[in-house]
Design an enzyme around this catalytic site. Sequence first.
Site, PDB file in Angstrom:
ATOM      1  N   TYR A   4       0.836  -1.192   0.000  1.00 44.55           N
ATOM      2  CA  TYR A   4       0.000   0.000   0.000  1.00 44.55           C
ATOM      3  C   TYR A   4       0.876   1.250   0.000  1.00 44.55           C
ATOM      4  CZ  TYR A   4      -3.259   3.614   1.464  1.00 44.55           C
ATOM      5  OH  TYR A   4      -3.988   4.778   1.537  1.00 44.55           O
ATOM      6  N   GLU A  26     -10.783   5.951   5.191  1.00 42.85           N
ATOM      7  CA  GLU A  26     -10.156   6.757   6.240  1.00 42.85           C
ATOM      8  C   GLU A  26     -11.140   6.993   7.378  1.00 42.85           C
ATOM      9  OE1 GLU A  26      -7.083   7.354   6.620  1.00 42.85           O
ATOM     10  OE2 GLU A  26      -6.262   7.107   4.616  1.00 42.85           O
ATOM     11  N   TRP A  34      -4.613   1.033  10.531  1.00 48.86           N
ATOM     12  CA  TRP A  34      -4.787   1.034   9.078  1.00 48.86           C
ATOM     13  C   TRP A  34      -4.666  -0.393   8.531  1.00 48.86           C
ATOM     14  CZ3 TRP A  34      -7.389   3.479   5.863  1.00 48.86           C
ATOM     15  CH2 TRP A  34      -7.160   3.420   4.493  1.00 48.86           C
TER      16      TRP A  34
END
Length: 173
Positions: A4, A26, A34
């Site tokens: 990522y 988000e 995350w």
Amino acid sequence: MVAYHDDEWGTPVHDDVELFERLALESFQAGLSWSTILRKRESFRVAFAGFDARSVAAFDDADRARLMADAGIVRNRAKVDATIGNAAAFLSTAAAFGSFDRYLATMVPGAPARLPGTSTSGSIPATTPVSDALSADLRRRGFRFVGSTIVYAFMQSVGLVDDHVPGCFRYRG
């Protein structure tokens, strides 16, 4: 996480579907790691109709129930409801500016700001005056779960700022 970072994070995004996905993810990430969101990303895409804002904005109570029963995503009612509502706000904002990408260009004009050569990961801010302003404007337009910290993380994700630090192969000092 490495893929990522290496392939997506901080790379400019101009596609409205991808912008909606990143903003939604988000928002879901708030209070979580995350890595949790990335592990569930494909399930999120399926659950939220590929992050097609028009489809998500049309979700009804049956869709909400389906989402709350889906162990593949984060089952937080406030975040699910916000994502559905944000889809409608996203469409309205995109219609007013021609695209959500064009809206962002009015709020965050110019080339992405880059960190100074003396920066470390510990010196990256959680918010900035620009993320404060964008967050306030999004809330004014009806978005939820778009506090300044979430908005700054979104800005990092879609390349509106460049927070790669010296020593990172993506750093361009």
